[in-house]
Design a protein around this motif. Structure first.
Motif, short mmCIF file in Angstrom:
data_model
loop_
_atom_site.label_atom_id
_atom_site.label_comp_id
_atom_site.label_asym_id
_atom_site.label_seq_id
_atom_site.Cartn_x
_atom_site.Cartn_y
_atom_site.Cartn_z
N VAL A 127 31.79 44.44 55.57
CA VAL A 127 32.71 42.87 54.64
C VAL A 127 31.60 42.74 53.50
N HIS A 128 32.57 42.48 52.62
CA HIS A 128 31.92 41.74 50.93
C HIS A 128 31.59 41.14 50.65
N ARG A 129 30.55 40.10 49.88
CA ARG A 129 30.10 39.23 50.27
C ARG A 129 31.52 38.17 49.19
N PHE A 135 39.08 38.77 50.65
CA PHE A 135 39.78 39.88 51.76
C PHE A 135 39.17 41.06 51.97
N ASP A 136 38.16 40.93 50.69
CA ASP A 136 36.96 42.48 50.59
C ASP A 136 36.78 42.84 51.56
N GLU A 137 36.93 43.74 52.93
CA GLU A 137 36.42 44.29 54.07
C GLU A 137 37.06 45.67 53.96
N ARG A 256 37.40 45.46 41.24
CA ARG A 256 38.67 44.63 42.24
C ARG A 256 38.67 45.67 42.48
N GLY A 257 38.79 45.62 44.24
CA GLY A 257 39.84 46.48 44.93
C GLY A 257 38.34 48.14 45.54
N LYS A 258 38.90 48.98 45.34
CA LYS A 258 38.13 49.99 46.32
C LYS A 258 36.98 50.84 44.73
MN MN Z 1 36.94 47.25 48.94
#
Ligand code: MN
Ligand code: PSU
Length: 302
Positions: A127-129, A135-137, A256-258
């Motif tokens: 889980v990202h800070r 919602f970045d998990e 962002r994202g991956k």
């Molecule tokens: Mn991610």
């Protein structure tokens, strides 16, 4: 032809019930800088073979998911600009016939599909800070909830929200075992601020736990959290400063994202004059040592 190509070396080990350890390839393509990445990838495999265990590096090559890479295939993953392929990307790279490096999630998924039960990596995604807004998990977490493989990692990177990651693993019923520790490690650092509920002191204990999980018919993965020895950890002060810098830069550049994990990792490698890289390589090697022991204990038990 079956969906997943398994190398002869890995197929023989599977058929003969010999120990196998899976390795991911995103760490090669996106986690380590060239040219250290190829040397490291070969070193990881050599270390596994020296322990009497068969290495199974996983990747997608020209659309074919492959468990067990030849040396020239390892070279391709290290040298070409391949896609980072988590589970949701697998059908896409396959359908397009292109190559992709597998994350913890997709490596676990493909390795488990062909019957490999133990996997060594550096650090899990988590889980990202700021995840309560972004919602970045990482899919690493949810995929492990339904993939019966044992992953040896040095915890998760302190660039993540470690507390939230541990909570999610609890919710998803993924056991987390401290390997000779009561405290969850933080990748480059031997300890995070978070104690663990369970500790194991040898590989055969892990094998027993795997067997009990199977007996219950559960299909969860098991996380074995193995800290880098304290004398090899990164200096915590430098670590904290570098991390703040990397995260702030990622935010200001709108990553962002991956792309977040690879961006932060390469920022830290570039700005830490090799210190973080040395620790990264050491901790993977420690994880491989534990994973080979578990793979042997698993074979001995079953
Ligand atoms: Mn991610
Ligand atoms: N940990 C590392 N190096 C890496 C990664 C993790 O030390 O390269 C990679 C792994 O492949 C992991 C992925 O599965 O990052 C997680 O990416 P994301 O946060 O986008 O799910």
């Amino acid at each position: 032809m079956s969906l997943v190509h398994v190398s002869d070396e890995v197929q023989d080990a599977l058929s003969e019930g010999r120990p196998i350890v899976a390795l991911e390839s995103t760490i090669i393509s996106h986690g380590l800088p060239r040219p250290n990445n190829l040397t490291a990838a070969r070193g990881f495999e050599d270390q596994i073979r020296v322990a009497g265990v068969t290495p199974a590096t996983v990747a997608v090559l020209d659309g074919v998911p492959t468990v067990g890479l030849s040396d020239s295939q390892l070279e391709r993953i290290a040298d070409e600009d391949v896609a980072k392929a988590s589970v949701r990307d697998l059908p896409i790279v396959m359908g397009k016939g292109i190559s992709g490096a597998t994350t913890v999630a997709s490596t676990a998924s493909l390795a488990s599909l062909v019957g490999v039960r133990v996997f060594a990596t550096g650090g899990l995604g988590g889980v990202h800070r700021g995840a309560s807004e972004s919602f970045d998990e990482s899919a690493d977490i949810s995929v492990l909830a339904s993939t019966p493989i044992t992953v040896v990692s040095a915890g998760v990177k302190s660039i993540l929200d470690i507390s939230a990651t541990l909570e999610r693993l609890e919710t998803l019923s993924v056991p987390v075992l401290g390997y000779r520790t009561n405290i969850f490690p933080a990748f480059w650092l031997s300890e995070s601020d978070y104690p663990l509920d369970w500790r194991v002191d040898d590989a055969s204990e892990v094998a027993q736990i795997m067997q009990s999980r199977d007996a219950l018919g559960y299909r969860h993965g098991i996380v074995v959290a193995n800290p880098v020895p304290r004398e090899q950890q990164w200096d915590p002060t430098t670590h904290d400063r570098m991390l703040e810098e990397a995260l702030a830069t990622a935010t200001s550049e709108g990553i962002r994202g991956k792309d977040v994990t690879p961006f932060v990792l390469s920022y830290i490698v570039e700005h830490s004059r090799g210190e973080s890289l040395a620790v990264n390589l050491d901790l993977v090697s420690h994880n491989i040592a534990v994973a080979t022991d578990i793979a042997k204990a698993w074979v001995a038990l079953s």
